[in-house]
Design an enzyme around this catalytic site. Structure first.
Site, PDB file in Angstrom:
ATOM      1  N   PRO A   5     -12.886  27.296  -3.728  1.00  0.00           N
ATOM      2  CA  PRO A   5     -13.945  27.189  -4.759  1.00  0.00           C
ATOM      3  C   PRO A   5     -13.878  26.054  -5.664  1.00  0.00           C
ATOM      4  O   PRO A   5     -12.793  25.730  -6.065  1.00  0.00           O
ATOM      5  CB  PRO A   5     -14.242  28.480  -5.374  1.00  0.00           C
ATOM      6  CG  PRO A   5     -13.030  29.281  -5.239  1.00  0.00           C
ATOM      7  CD  PRO A   5     -12.363  28.754  -3.913  1.00  0.00           C
ATOM      8  N   ASN A   6     -14.807  25.275  -5.873  1.00  0.00           N
ATOM      9  CA  ASN A   6     -14.870  24.360  -7.029  1.00  0.00           C
ATOM     10  C   ASN A   6     -14.264  23.170  -6.606  1.00  0.00           C
ATOM     11  O   ASN A   6     -14.513  22.021  -7.341  1.00  0.00           O
ATOM     12  CB  ASN A   6     -14.355  24.734  -8.261  1.00  0.00           C
ATOM     13  CG  ASN A   6     -15.346  25.964  -8.855  1.00  0.00           C
ATOM     14  OD1 ASN A   6     -16.386  25.873  -8.880  1.00  0.00           O
ATOM     15  ND2 ASN A   6     -14.406  27.031  -9.386  1.00  0.00           N
ATOM     16  N   ARG A  13     -14.864  17.277 -11.787  1.00  0.00           N
ATOM     17  CA  ARG A  13     -14.379  18.312 -12.830  1.00  0.00           C
ATOM     18  C   ARG A  13     -13.138  18.297 -13.248  1.00  0.00           C
ATOM     19  O   ARG A  13     -12.104  17.887 -12.592  1.00  0.00           O
ATOM     20  CB  ARG A  13     -14.541  19.645 -11.947  1.00  0.00           C
ATOM     21  CG  ARG A  13     -14.013  20.985 -12.543  1.00  0.00           C
ATOM     22  CD  ARG A  13     -14.032  22.101 -11.782  1.00  0.00           C
ATOM     23  NE  ARG A  13     -13.202  23.272 -12.483  1.00  0.00           N
ATOM     24  CZ  ARG A  13     -12.293  23.851 -11.686  1.00  0.00           C
ATOM     25  NH1 ARG A  13     -11.667  23.493 -10.547  1.00  0.00           N
ATOM     26  NH2 ARG A  13     -11.498  24.922 -12.381  1.00  0.00           N
ATOM     27  N   TYR A  18      -7.489  17.397 -12.659  1.00  0.00           N
ATOM     28  CA  TYR A  18      -7.630  17.085 -11.026  1.00  0.00           C
ATOM     29  C   TYR A  18      -7.563  15.664 -10.585  1.00  0.00           C
ATOM     30  O   TYR A  18      -7.822  15.651  -9.500  1.00  0.00           O
ATOM     31  CB  TYR A  18      -8.863  18.103 -10.733  1.00  0.00           C
ATOM     32  CG  TYR A  18      -8.650  19.402 -10.767  1.00  0.00           C
ATOM     33  CD1 TYR A  18      -7.666  20.294 -10.328  1.00  0.00           C
ATOM     34  CD2 TYR A  18      -9.381  20.058 -12.134  1.00  0.00           C
ATOM     35  CE1 TYR A  18      -7.522  21.524 -10.774  1.00  0.00           C
ATOM     36  CE2 TYR A  18      -9.105  21.610 -12.198  1.00  0.00           C
ATOM     37  CZ  TYR A  18      -8.313  22.192 -11.584  1.00  0.00           C
ATOM     38  OH  TYR A  18      -8.196  23.460 -11.801  1.00  0.00           O
ATOM     39  N   ASN A  69      -5.660  24.778  -0.164  1.00  0.00           N
ATOM     40  CA  ASN A  69      -5.726  24.902  -1.477  1.00  0.00           C
ATOM     41  C   ASN A  69      -6.846  25.972  -1.925  1.00  0.00           C
ATOM     42  O   ASN A  69      -7.971  25.743  -1.754  1.00  0.00           O
ATOM     43  CB  ASN A  69      -6.267  23.579  -2.199  1.00  0.00           C
ATOM     44  CG  ASN A  69      -5.836  23.696  -3.675  1.00  0.00           C
ATOM     45  OD1 ASN A  69      -6.065  24.608  -4.344  1.00  0.00           O
ATOM     46  ND2 ASN A  69      -6.278  22.430  -4.407  1.00  0.00           N
ATOM     47  N   ALA A  72      -9.124  29.039  -7.170  1.00  0.00           N
ATOM     48  CA  ALA A  72      -8.852  30.353  -7.942  1.00  0.00           C
ATOM     49  C   ALA A  72      -8.536  31.546  -6.994  1.00  0.00           C
ATOM     50  O   ALA A  72      -8.178  32.589  -7.659  1.00  0.00           O
ATOM     51  CB  ALA A  72     -10.446  30.405  -8.854  1.00  0.00           C
ATOM     52  N   GLU A  93       0.659  26.036   1.014  1.00  0.00           N
ATOM     53  CA  GLU A  93      -0.242  26.225  -0.091  1.00  0.00           C
ATOM     54  C   GLU A  93       0.047  25.039  -0.908  1.00  0.00           C
ATOM     55  O   GLU A  93       1.055  24.635  -1.378  1.00  0.00           O
ATOM     56  CB  GLU A  93       0.092  27.636  -0.776  1.00  0.00           C
ATOM     57  CG  GLU A  93      -0.526  27.587  -1.934  1.00  0.00           C
ATOM     58  CD  GLU A  93       0.074  29.106  -2.662  1.00  0.00           C
ATOM     59  OE1 GLU A  93      -0.434  29.258  -3.677  1.00  0.00           O
ATOM     60  OE2 GLU A  93       0.839  29.906  -2.231  1.00  0.00           O
ATOM     61  N   HIS A  95      -1.484  22.930  -4.787  1.00  0.00           N
ATOM     62  CA  HIS A  95      -2.307  22.978  -5.786  1.00  0.00           C
ATOM     63  C   HIS A  95      -1.926  21.632  -6.462  1.00  0.00           C
ATOM     64  O   HIS A  95      -1.090  21.178  -6.692  1.00  0.00           O
ATOM     65  CB  HIS A  95      -1.585  24.146  -6.648  1.00  0.00           C
ATOM     66  CG  HIS A  95      -1.919  25.378  -6.189  1.00  0.00           C
ATOM     67  ND1 HIS A  95      -3.231  26.085  -6.085  1.00  0.00           N
ATOM     68  CD2 HIS A  95      -1.167  26.229  -5.568  1.00  0.00           C
ATOM     69  CE1 HIS A  95      -2.882  27.464  -5.539  1.00  0.00           C
ATOM     70  NE2 HIS A  95      -1.923  27.466  -5.256  1.00  0.00           N
ATOM     71  N   ARG A 102       0.107  26.474 -16.525  1.00  0.00           N
ATOM     72  CA  ARG A 102      -1.219  26.797 -17.143  1.00  0.00           C
ATOM     73  C   ARG A 102      -1.503  28.158 -17.509  1.00  0.00           C
ATOM     74  O   ARG A 102      -0.468  28.843 -17.834  1.00  0.00           O
ATOM     75  CB  ARG A 102      -2.265  26.321 -15.864  1.00  0.00           C
ATOM     76  CG  ARG A 102      -2.309  24.634 -15.648  1.00  0.00           C
ATOM     77  CD  ARG A 102      -3.349  24.372 -14.417  1.00  0.00           C
ATOM     78  NE  ARG A 102      -4.469  24.511 -15.146  1.00  0.00           N
ATOM     79  CZ  ARG A 102      -5.753  24.645 -14.355  1.00  0.00           C
ATOM     80  NH1 ARG A 102      -5.553  24.244 -13.216  1.00  0.00           N
ATOM     81  NH2 ARG A 102      -6.846  24.877 -14.891  1.00  0.00           N
TER      82      ARG A 102
END
Length: 140
Positions: A5-6, A13, A18, A69, A72, A93, A95, A102
């Protein structure tokens, strides 16, 4: 290449977190950098069920490896984890940001313990590292 998502908003964004590269630009960068023998397929969804369905399709259309990735979903989706576990395909994985630097809720991943490798905080370069990791895995 599975993106959660996103990630369709990459480049727009929170560019301070990012970066300015869009998802389409990332896909082109990866196509250009992938080893010649490696074929890439890209899928992004903001819908958990659609991601699970795509992963399930890999049972009938196996892939040698997955770069994901989960966005969330990293911190929330046991369902996607279970789908990935069911297909028995090596996963890396990725990110873009350092999730460990964070918010505290981002520190836990439901995917890391089933991943061949976890790459975080390297920006878009992390996806390239993931391809290299899978390539080395295949070469033995």
């Amino acid at each position: 290449m599975l993106n959660g998502p996103n990630l369709n908003l990459l480049g727009r964004r929170e560019p301070d977190v990012y970066g300015a590269t869009t998802l389409d630009q990332l896909a082109q960068m990866l196509e250009d950098a992938a080893p010649e023998a490696m074929q890439l397929e890209f899928f992004q969804s903001n819908h958990e069920g659609a991601m699970i369905d795509r992963i399930h399709q890999l049972m009938d259309q196996p892939m040698d490896g997955i770069v994901i990735n989960p966005g969330a979903w990293t911190h929330t989706s046991v369902a996607i984890r279970d789908a990935l576990s069911a297909i028995k395909t090596p996963i890396v994985e990725v990110h873009i940001s350092n999730i460990h630097a964070r918010e505290t809720f981002r520190h836990h991943s439901y995917f890391s313990d089933i991943a061949l490798a976890v790459i975080a905080g390297c920006g878009m370069q992390g996806y390239l590292f993931a391809l290299q990791t899978l390539d080395q895995q295949f070469k033995g």
